[in-house]
Design a protein around this motif. Structure first.
Motif, PDB file in Angstrom:
ATOM      1  N   LEU A  69       0.830  -1.207   0.000  1.00  0.00           N
ATOM      2  CA  LEU A  69       0.000   0.000   0.000  1.00  0.00           C
ATOM      3  C   LEU A  69       0.862   1.254   0.000  1.00  0.00           C
ATOM      4  N   SER A  70       1.974   1.196   0.701  1.00  0.00           N
ATOM      5  CA  SER A  70       2.869   2.354   0.805  1.00  0.00           C
ATOM      6  C   SER A  70       3.446   2.750  -0.546  1.00  0.00           C
ATOM      7  N   ALA A 127      -4.756   7.445   0.873  1.00  0.00           N
ATOM      8  CA  ALA A 127      -4.172   6.865   2.086  1.00  0.00           C
ATOM      9  C   ALA A 127      -5.239   6.499   3.111  1.00  0.00           C
ATOM     10  N   VAL A 128      -6.279   7.298   3.190  1.00  0.00           N
ATOM     11  CA  VAL A 128      -7.357   7.025   4.143  1.00  0.00           C
ATOM     12  C   VAL A 128      -8.297   5.951   3.591  1.00  0.00           C
ATOM     13  N   LEU A 131       0.335   5.788   6.286  1.00  0.00           N
ATOM     14  CA  LEU A 131       0.055   6.103   4.886  1.00  0.00           C
ATOM     15  C   LEU A 131      -0.202   7.596   4.706  1.00  0.00           C
ATOM     16  N   MET A 132      -0.868   8.216   5.671  1.00  0.00           N
ATOM     17  CA  MET A 132      -1.105   9.658   5.604  1.00  0.00           C
ATOM     18  C   MET A 132       0.226  10.416   5.659  1.00  0.00           C
ATOM     19  N   TRP A 161      12.345  -3.974   5.746  1.00  0.00           N
ATOM     20  CA  TRP A 161      13.317  -3.262   4.903  1.00  0.00           C
ATOM     21  C   TRP A 161      13.154  -3.551   3.407  1.00  0.00           C
ATOM     22  N   PRO A 162      12.734  -4.769   2.993  1.00  0.00           N
ATOM     23  CA  PRO A 162      12.511  -4.938   1.541  1.00  0.00           C
ATOM     24  C   PRO A 162      11.427  -3.995   1.013  1.00  0.00           C
ATOM     25  N   GLY A 163      10.429  -3.719   1.843  1.00  0.00           N
ATOM     26  CA  GLY A 163       9.375  -2.791   1.442  1.00  0.00           C
ATOM     27  C   GLY A 163       9.872  -1.364   1.309  1.00  0.00           C
TER      28      GLY A 163
END
Length: 167
Positions: A48-49, A68-69, A94-95, A149-151
């Protein structure tokens, strides 16, 4: 590595804001399903990020904030994921990514790997602090970095590729 792309700062009175936010929410319905095919893929890669970062960088923090919301909420309502108890922390993180990415793009008006690294590191720092405040759990906050960390790498390089090659 700088790339020339057109960046926008859409406002809430523009239909494009809602159109692009809906596109990002749809992407955030599909992408996690693909990553969940990998054992612990959601935790490792935080898909999602990636979409929120790239979307907010390209179309502004307001579009990113809307996505994000809505993304975790729509995902939860349709798939049951993310779990309701992690929703506040996830939405907050996310916000933060949306705001930091959108403001960075608005200020610098270019896409570079160092800028994206900065966006990810600043977002991570603020997000971890927010998570500590919301949960009082240092173990989960540390695990987000050590396991995830992979993300973080995916956010930097994935966003750079998306912003460079998708017009």
């Amino acid at each position: 590595m700088e790339t020339s792309v057109r960046l926008y700062a859409l406002n809430y009175d523009e239909a494009k804001t809602y159109l692009w936010a809906a596109v990002f929410v749809a992407c955030n319905l599909i992408l996690p399903q693909l990553f969940h095919l990998i054992p612990q893929g959601g935790i490792l890669f935080a898909p999602l990020s990636l979409v929120i970062l790239a979307g907010a960088y390209k179309f502004g923090w307001k579009t990113g904030l809307l996505a994000a919301v809505l993304s975790p909420l729509v995902n939860h309502l349709l798939t049951g994921m993310p779990a309701w108890n992690v929703m506040p922390v996830m939405v907050m993180k996310l916000m933060v990514i949306a705001i930091v990415a959108g403001l960075t793009a608005q200020y610098f008006r270019k896409v570079t790997l160092p800028l994206l690294v900065g966006v990810v590191l600043v977002s991570l720092s603020i997000g971890c602090l927010g998570e500590l405040i919301l949960t009082s759990g240092i173990e989960t906050t540390i695990a987000d970095v050590t396991i995830g960390w992979p993300g973080l790498l995916l956010q930097v390089f994935g966003s750079w590729l998306i912003l460079k090659y998708i017009r």
